[in-house]
Design an enzyme around this catalytic site. Structure first.
Site, short mmCIF file in Angstrom:
data_model
loop_
_atom_site.label_atom_id
_atom_site.label_comp_id
_atom_site.label_asym_id
_atom_site.label_seq_id
_atom_site.Cartn_x
_atom_site.Cartn_y
_atom_site.Cartn_z
N ASN A 6 4.05 18.12 -1.32
CA ASN A 6 5.13 18.16 -2.30
C ASN A 6 4.64 18.91 -3.53
O ASN A 6 3.76 18.43 -4.24
CB ASN A 6 5.51 16.71 -2.64
N HIS A 63 14.28 20.12 -1.09
CA HIS A 63 13.01 19.81 -1.74
C HIS A 63 12.11 19.11 -0.71
O HIS A 63 12.60 18.33 0.12
CB HIS A 63 13.23 18.90 -2.94
N CYS A 76 11.14 16.80 -9.41
CA CYS A 76 11.48 17.45 -8.13
C CYS A 76 12.79 18.21 -8.20
O CYS A 76 13.01 19.16 -7.45
CB CYS A 76 11.54 16.42 -7.01
O1 UT7 Z 1 8.72 13.70 -4.91
C1 UT7 Z 1 9.54 12.71 -5.38
C2 UT7 Z 1 10.22 12.05 -4.32
N1 UT7 Z 1 9.30 11.27 -3.54
C3 UT7 Z 1 9.69 10.81 -2.38
O2 UT7 Z 1 10.79 11.09 -1.99
C4 UT7 Z 1 8.77 9.90 -1.64
C5 UT7 Z 1 9.58 8.88 -0.90
N2 UT7 Z 1 8.75 7.88 -0.20
C6 UT7 Z 1 8.01 8.22 0.84
O3 UT7 Z 1 7.96 9.36 1.24
C7 UT7 Z 1 7.29 7.11 1.58
O4 UT7 Z 1 7.69 5.86 1.06
C8 UT7 Z 1 5.73 7.24 1.50
C9 UT7 Z 1 5.26 8.41 2.33
C10 UT7 Z 1 5.31 7.41 0.07
C11 UT7 Z 1 5.07 5.97 2.04
O5 UT7 Z 1 5.50 5.71 3.36
P1 UT7 Z 1 5.97 4.24 3.77
O6 UT7 Z 1 6.29 4.28 5.18
O7 UT7 Z 1 7.07 3.85 2.82
O8 UT7 Z 1 4.66 3.40 3.54
P2 UT7 Z 1 4.40 2.14 2.57
O9 UT7 Z 1 4.37 2.60 1.15
O10 UT7 Z 1 5.36 1.06 2.93
O11 UT7 Z 1 2.95 1.70 2.98
C12 UT7 Z 1 2.67 1.17 4.27
C13 UT7 Z 1 1.21 0.80 4.35
C14 UT7 Z 1 0.74 -0.12 3.21
O12 UT7 Z 1 -0.18 -1.01 3.77
P3 UT7 Z 1 0.26 -2.51 4.16
O13 UT7 Z 1 0.77 -3.13 2.91
O14 UT7 Z 1 1.34 -2.34 5.20
O15 UT7 Z 1 -0.99 -3.10 4.69
C15 UT7 Z 1 0.02 0.81 2.28
O16 UT7 Z 1 -0.98 0.18 1.52
O17 UT7 Z 1 0.39 1.98 4.25
C16 UT7 Z 1 -0.61 1.78 3.23
N3 UT7 Z 1 -0.87 3.09 2.63
C17 UT7 Z 1 -1.74 3.98 3.13
N4 UT7 Z 1 -2.57 3.93 4.20
C18 UT7 Z 1 -3.33 5.01 4.44
C19 UT7 Z 1 -0.29 3.63 1.54
N5 UT7 Z 1 -0.78 4.87 1.32
C20 UT7 Z 1 -1.69 5.10 2.30
C21 UT7 Z 1 -2.51 6.20 2.61
N6 UT7 Z 1 -3.31 6.11 3.69
N7 UT7 Z 1 -2.49 7.34 1.89
#
Ligand code: UT7
Length: 342
Positions: free
Chosen positions: A299, A269, A115
């Site tokens: 992204n 970014h 990134c």
């Molecule tokens: O490009 C490089 C830099 N990247 C970044 O900066 C990304 C930084 N991180 C993020 O943007 C966020 O952490 C995400 C968008 C990736 C994820 O958001 P979050 O609020 O941190 O969600 P999470 O990973 O804590 O997941 C929450 C829930 C989980 O379910 P449980 O364990 O609460 O039941 C996941 O399994 O959401 C579930 N989940 C999804 N549900 C529906 C994970 N991915 C998905 C999905 N659709 N695509």
């Protein structure tokens, strides 16, 4: 010492639009989840018969050159940033040298800083120009993510976030001081390398008998050896991103005795709209000084920042003397900023 100025910017995104609703059909996800967590509404995926990482870079470069009033023969050097090269090696820089029709056998350098890749590439080009080695450098960021994503429910935490596309700028020598790239700031913290990574093929190999060779960085190799899809601890990346973004922007401003009030545009970014909004609030920047296109493209990693510069160029939103800060954070971890006076 010379200074370097961006004299043209262009971008290309493949025509195929993939909406969140389209993803609902192939994995257990929802439009609501993706919008709420990331801000993304749709992204572009390549048609593999049509577009490549290098090829999209060439399309973006042609537009950048046209806007600069230059031709491929004017280019002295190419710097290409990507994490999704068409070949594992060589990198796509050499393909651009050929496909763009550069008649001279100019050098081509590939940058792999994910990134932050475009800012690292821009900084590299800037040093070559400032010291007088080259006069005109093509800097490209391009990504074909769609071929390497796990588009099943197993990969949904990562795959819904990424899209394909390319952006390019032409950087040129200038004798005018106080204009162009004022400074760049590059950082890394390799202890977090495995927090956001693709392990194979770099880290997996077989011996002559076909047995997996364990490596220091891949102790659980048996589980998913040769998995070529990205793995990420999203929350850890998020927490680090919001700290590093603010830090590296302030570093750039302080290095030039400027403050956030002097900024005309923040080009972040695009990893997550919530990261951008957090940084915007922290820096107390009004909406019109912050650019977001993650809603349309997701992204696009190294392509994101040059795509934004090209869109701002098209919209006539880049004015002489404007002060822009570019900032990025991502896999590595790597993070970077660049301060530009147009
Ligand atoms: O490009 C490089 C830099 N990247 C970044 O900066 C990304 C930084 N991180 C993020 O943007 C966020 O952490 C995400 C968008 C990736 C994820 O958001 P979050 O609020 O941190 O969600 P999470 O990973 O804590 O997941 C929450 C829930 C989980 O379910 P449980 O364990 O609460 O039941 C996941 O399994 O959401 C579930 N989940 C999804 N549900 C529906 C994970 N991915 C998905 C999905 N659709 N695509």
């Amino acid at each position: 010492m010379y200074s370097s100025r961006i004299v043209g910017a262009g971008h290309y995104v493949p025509p195929k639009v993939v909406t969140n609703k389209d993803l609902e059909k192939i994995m257990d996800t929802s439009d609501e989840w993706i919008r709420e967590r990331s801000g993304i509404e749709e992204r572009r995926f390549v048609d593999i018969a049509e577009d490549t990482t290098a090829g999209m870079g060439v399309k973006a470069a042609k537009i950048a050159l046209e806007r600069a009033g230059l031709t491929p023969d004017d280019i002295d050097f190419i710097v290409f940033a990507t994490l999704s090269p068409d070949y594992f090696f060589p990198g796509p820089g050499v393909t651009v040298q050929h496909e763009l029709g550069c008649k001279r056998n100019i050098g081509a350098l590939d940058v792999r800083n994910q990134c932050s890749g475009f800012i690292y590439a821009l900084s590299t080009a800037d040093q070559f120009i400032k010291t007088g080695m080259y006069k005109t450098i093509l800097v490209i960021g391009s990504e074909t993510h769609s071929n390497g994503l796990d588009l099943s429910t197993r990969g949904r935490a990562v795959s819904v976030l990424f899209g394909d596309g390319a952006g390019a700028v032409v950087l040129q020598r200038s004798e005018e001081q106080g204009k162009g790239i004022l400074s760049t700031h590059l950082h890394s913290q390799g202890e977090f390398a495995d927090v956001l990574c693709v392990r194979a093929p770099g880290n997996v190999s077989k011996d002559a008998n076909g047995n997996l060779i364990k490596t220091k960085y891949y102790p659980n190799m048996e589980e998913d050896a040769f998995n070529t899809t990205p793995q990420m601890d999203g929350q850890l990346v998020f927490k680090n991103a919001i700290i590093r973004f603010t830090e590296v922007i302030n570093e750039a401003l302080e290095a030039n005795n400027l403050s956030t009030n002097d900024l005309d545009m923040f080009v972040p970014h695009q990893a997550n709209l919530r990261i951008t909004q957090f940084v915007q609030k922290k820096m107390q920047l009004p909406d019109e000084k912050v650019y977001s296109n993650i809603q349309r493209y997701g992204n696009t990693t190294a392509a994101t920042i040059p795509i934004i510069l090209s869109e701002l160029w098209e919209q006539g939103r880049i004015k002489e003397n404007d002060l822009f800060v570019l900032a990025a954070f991502g896999s590595g971890f790597t993070w970077a900023s660049a301060l530009i006076r147009w």
